[in-house]
Design a protein around this motif. Sequence first.
Motif, PDB file in Angstrom:
ATOM      1  N   THR A   1       0.810  -1.224   0.000  1.00  5.64           N
ATOM      2  CA  THR A   1       0.000   0.000   0.000  1.00  5.64           C
ATOM      3  C   THR A   1       0.841   1.271   0.000  1.00  5.64           C
ATOM      4  N   THR A   2       2.139   1.163   0.294  1.00  9.96           N
ATOM      5  CA  THR A   2       3.045   2.321   0.232  1.00  9.96           C
ATOM      6  C   THR A   2       4.287   1.924  -0.538  1.00  9.96           C
ATOM      7  N   GLY A   3       4.861   2.875  -1.256  1.00  9.65           N
ATOM      8  CA  GLY A   3       6.029   2.582  -2.070  1.00  9.65           C
ATOM      9  C   GLY A   3       7.324   2.633  -1.276  1.00  9.65           C
ATOM     10  N   TYR A   4       8.359   2.017  -1.837  1.00  9.83           N
ATOM     11  CA  TYR A   4       9.690   2.167  -1.251  1.00  9.83           C
ATOM     12  C   TYR A   4      10.136   3.620  -1.421  1.00  9.83           C
TER      13      TYR A   4
ATOM     14  N   PRO B   1      17.335 -12.988  -3.485  1.00 11.30           N
ATOM     15  CA  PRO B   1      17.543 -11.689  -2.818  1.00 11.30           C
ATOM     16  C   PRO B   1      16.213 -11.117  -2.332  1.00 11.30           C
ATOM     17  N   SER B   2      16.263 -10.414  -1.223  1.00  5.30           N
ATOM     18  CA  SER B   2      15.078  -9.707  -0.744  1.00  5.30           C
ATOM     19  C   SER B   2      14.869  -8.451  -1.582  1.00  5.30           C
ATOM     20  N   ALA B   3      13.714  -7.823  -1.421  1.00  2.66           N
ATOM     21  CA  ALA B   3      13.440  -6.586  -2.148  1.00  2.66           C
ATOM     22  C   ALA B   3      14.483  -5.527  -1.803  1.00  2.66           C
ATOM     23  N   GLU B   4      14.841  -5.422  -0.522  1.00  4.11           N
ATOM     24  CA  GLU B   4      15.833  -4.425  -0.109  1.00  4.11           C
ATOM     25  C   GLU B   4      17.191  -4.704  -0.739  1.00  4.11           C
ATOM     26  N   GLN B   5      17.578  -5.987  -0.832  1.00  2.27           N
ATOM     27  CA  GLN B   5      18.858  -6.335  -1.456  1.00  2.27           C
ATOM     28  C   GLN B   5      18.849  -6.017  -2.947  1.00  2.27           C
ATOM     29  N   LEU B   6      17.723  -6.281  -3.610  1.00  4.73           N
ATOM     30  CA  LEU B   6      17.634  -5.953  -5.037  1.00  4.73           C
ATOM     31  C   LEU B   6      17.805  -4.461  -5.259  1.00  4.73           C
ATOM     32  N   LEU B   7      17.196  -3.651  -4.406  1.00  5.19           N
ATOM     33  CA  LEU B   7      17.272  -2.197  -4.572  1.00  5.19           C
ATOM     34  C   LEU B   7      18.676  -1.669  -4.338  1.00  5.19           C
ATOM     35  N   GLN B   8      19.533  -2.448  -3.687  1.00  4.18           N
ATOM     36  CA  GLN B   8      20.904  -2.021  -3.450  1.00  4.18           C
ATOM     37  C   GLN B   8      21.838  -2.376  -4.596  1.00  4.18           C
ATOM     38  N   ARG B   9      21.328  -3.105  -5.585  1.00  3.07           N
ATOM     39  CA  ARG B   9      22.180  -3.534  -6.696  1.00  3.07           C
ATOM     40  C   ARG B   9      22.133  -2.508  -7.820  1.00  3.07           C
ATOM     41  N   ALA B  10      23.302  -1.959  -8.116  1.00  2.91           N
ATOM     42  CA  ALA B  10      23.397  -0.914  -9.143  1.00  2.91           C
ATOM     43  C   ALA B  10      22.927  -1.450 -10.491  1.00  2.91           C
ATOM     44  N   GLY B  11      21.974  -0.769 -11.098  1.00  3.44           N
ATOM     45  CA  GLY B  11      21.465  -1.161 -12.405  1.00  3.44           C
ATOM     46  C   GLY B  11      20.156  -1.901 -12.356  1.00  3.44           C
TER      47      GLY B  11
ATOM     48  N   GLN C   1      27.886  -9.385  -8.271  1.00  3.53           N
ATOM     49  CA  GLN C   1      28.355  -9.398  -6.898  1.00  3.53           C
ATOM     50  C   GLN C   1      28.509  -8.006  -6.301  1.00  3.53           C
ATOM     51  N   ALA C   2      28.796  -7.032  -7.144  1.00  2.61           N
ATOM     52  CA  ALA C   2      29.023  -5.686  -6.616  1.00  2.61           C
ATOM     53  C   ALA C   2      27.704  -5.075  -6.193  1.00  2.61           C
ATOM     54  N   GLU C   3      27.619  -4.649  -4.956  1.00  3.41           N
ATOM     55  CA  GLU C   3      26.420  -4.019  -4.443  1.00  3.41           C
ATOM     56  C   GLU C   3      26.754  -2.618  -3.964  1.00  3.41           C
ATOM     57  N   ALA C   4      26.076  -1.634  -4.528  1.00  7.80           N
ATOM     58  CA  ALA C   4      26.355  -0.258  -4.156  1.00  7.80           C
ATOM     59  C   ALA C   4      25.653   0.073  -2.850  1.00  7.80           C
ATOM     60  N   PRO C   5      26.074   1.130  -2.162  1.00  6.80           N
ATOM     61  CA  PRO C   5      25.399   1.526  -0.924  1.00  6.80           C
ATOM     62  C   PRO C   5      23.955   1.930  -1.178  1.00  6.80           C
ATOM     63  N   ALA C   6      23.461   2.968  -0.735  1.00  9.69           N
ATOM     64  CA  ALA C   6      22.036   3.274  -0.828  1.00  9.69           C
ATOM     65  C   ALA C   6      21.651   3.885  -2.153  1.00  9.69           C
ATOM     66  N   THR C   7      22.448   4.791  -2.702  1.00 12.26           N
ATOM     67  CA  THR C   7      22.078   5.524  -3.920  1.00 12.26           C
ATOM     68  C   THR C   7      22.489   4.719  -5.130  1.00 12.26           C
ATOM     69  N   THR C   8      21.628   3.806  -5.553  1.00  9.69           N
ATOM     70  CA  THR C   8      21.990   2.885  -6.622  1.00  9.69           C
ATOM     71  C   THR C   8      21.136   3.028  -7.866  1.00  9.69           C
ATOM     72  N   MET C   9      20.133   3.869  -7.872  1.00  9.49           N
ATOM     73  CA  MET C   9      19.304   4.016  -9.057  1.00  9.49           C
ATOM     74  C   MET C   9      20.064   4.830 -10.102  1.00  9.49           C
ATOM     75  N   VAL C  10      20.150   4.258 -11.302  1.00 11.19           N
ATOM     76  CA  VAL C  10      20.992   4.847 -12.333  1.00 11.19           C
ATOM     77  C   VAL C  10      20.147   5.685 -13.272  1.00 11.19           C
ATOM     78  N   SER C  11      20.496   6.923 -13.459  1.00  9.54           N
ATOM     79  CA  SER C  11      19.812   7.783 -14.416  1.00  9.54           C
ATOM     80  C   SER C  11      20.633   7.825 -15.687  1.00  9.54           C
ATOM     81  N   SER C  12      20.040   7.371 -16.805  1.00 11.98           N
ATOM     82  CA  SER C  12      20.770   7.295 -18.072  1.00 11.98           C
ATOM     83  C   SER C  12      20.410   8.468 -18.953  1.00 11.98           C
ATOM     84  N   ALA C  13      21.411   8.995 -19.660  1.00 12.54           N
ATOM     85  CA  ALA C  13      21.237  10.220 -20.411  1.00 12.54           C
ATOM     86  C   ALA C  13      20.718  10.079 -21.828  1.00 12.54           C
ATOM     87  N   PRO C  14      20.854   8.904 -22.514  1.00 15.33           N
ATOM     88  CA  PRO C  14      20.523   8.867 -23.939  1.00 15.33           C
ATOM     89  C   PRO C  14      19.119   9.313 -24.289  1.00 15.33           C
TER      90      PRO C  14
END
Length: 545
Positions: free
Chosen positions: A173-176, A196-206, A293-306
């Motif tokens: 009912t509420t978003g991450y 992986p849990s939802a939280e672990q997935l969100l920590q993976r860059a890309g 295997q590489a997991e970024a800290p919290a800010t992992t959402m990638v903004s692409s420029a193309p």
Amino acid sequence: MRSYFSAALAATAIALPTSTIAGSGDFAAGLVGGIIGSAIANQSRQQPRRTAPRTTTVRRSTSSGISNTQRQQNREVQTALNYFGFDAGGADGVLGRRSRAAVSSMEAFLSIPVDGSLTSFERDILLSAHNRAISGNPDTVRLISTSPLGARAALKAQHDLMTGNTSTAGLRTTGYPGLPLEVSRAVDEIAASSDPSAEQLLQRAGFVQLADMNGDGTNDYILDTSFSGSSFWCSAAQCKTMVFVSTPQGYARNDMLAHSPTPASFSCFGDACRLAEQAGVTVASTAPTTVPQAEAPATTMVSSAPVLPTFGATPVTEATLSSHCGKVNLLTASRGGFTTVADGDDPAVALAEQFCLARNFAVDSGEQMVAAMPGTTTEMVQAQCASFGPAMAAQLAAVSAKPEAEVMQDVASFMLGTGMSPDQLRTTATLCLSAGYATDNMDVALGSAMLMVALGSAPHAELVGHHLDGGFGAAKRPDLARDWYGTAVDALRGGAEPVFGVNQAGRTDLLVWAAMGEADAAGVVTRNVVPTAASLPTFALPTSD
């Protein structure tokens, strides 16, 4: 007429038990356990009762003390039980031994104390879940089509909701933080079928990518399921990619198969996206088989420029087949009737008329079949058929890139993997063909048409030719369309029973003229191959000898 392994399918598919369903069988299991398979089973069970007087007599004596209101309520319970695959028999309004056994099965499935007696709370769960499942709600349809439980996923979700467990995928009912609710629910959905849990997935860059892909000035989102490392979402060649684009009503989801997707991989207009036709975008390439295997800290959402937003312009939405046929029908009426070989001056107009005519015949055939299935509605069938396109994603991608014979090899393999009998497949394909055209879901319609061809109904190949010729649900490939039209024409000239425009004189000759060119004096048509456009997508790397 080509049978495309129909004989082999008939021998093999009947021998396959339902437990063999895997991959494409997720879709088949949902249908067999859901409304379509249930309706088939109900119909076969009810037919002997119509001709057995003793059964009718038993029904009357058993139900003599039941009011009409109670009978209707019991019918609703039986219909819902059958929908979720708990065999309550025919919906006769009498909760007898068979219905009580179905209630016990439902209680066991929901981990409720099993006694075969439906409490008012259990009845509320059952009927609420049934109404939710047949309502066409996008979240519920998506939950049913993607869950290994099939239709029962909606029942489990309703139980969890009404008992206070709101962690079920699709019911968040509420978003991450930083994510819309629709995207957050999809993250939960992916995590539910992954290690992986939802939280672990969100920590993976890309795993999550941001970009404005439909040019409305608002961020859109891409979820790459390859980061889950789950075979549920990925095949050996590609993984499901979920693209969420903003609309005034919220975020619309588009599911596609791709490898290493970026915002430039997709072309989006309004609420619809498709794979971009450009170099580097492949549908049948090799997908990662291990979790990064590489997991970024919290800010992992990638903004692409193309892909940049375009301001001051209104996105042009693609015409739907229904709107296209509306215009074609007006043109036909203004011309005084359908184009014929004698008065035809534009093959494109003739093919458009025949496509829309065939579409109408397909819709009517499915609706007549639904009307003959007790307890089944068109809306139920449409909700179940929504998963048809994703189940046949590989075959739908191939139809725009491979010759007809190779595509049908793929379709035959898909059918053998469903574990369904030829009769079940034929009924399912007929219903879903109608539902696909009625709802403008071209993946459902095109996939169903290919199934009908592989099952031996060669005249249905005409539909695949129309899709390729007009670019509806497939790349615009008149060169590939030619062989599909040829299959239909060869079958009709060989004595096959027409399935479209059955009363239209000279229709086969019209298809030959409009789709393949004029025949010579001996009646032989030369099918010239049109060179493939260089800009069309490539779906597989060539193999070396």
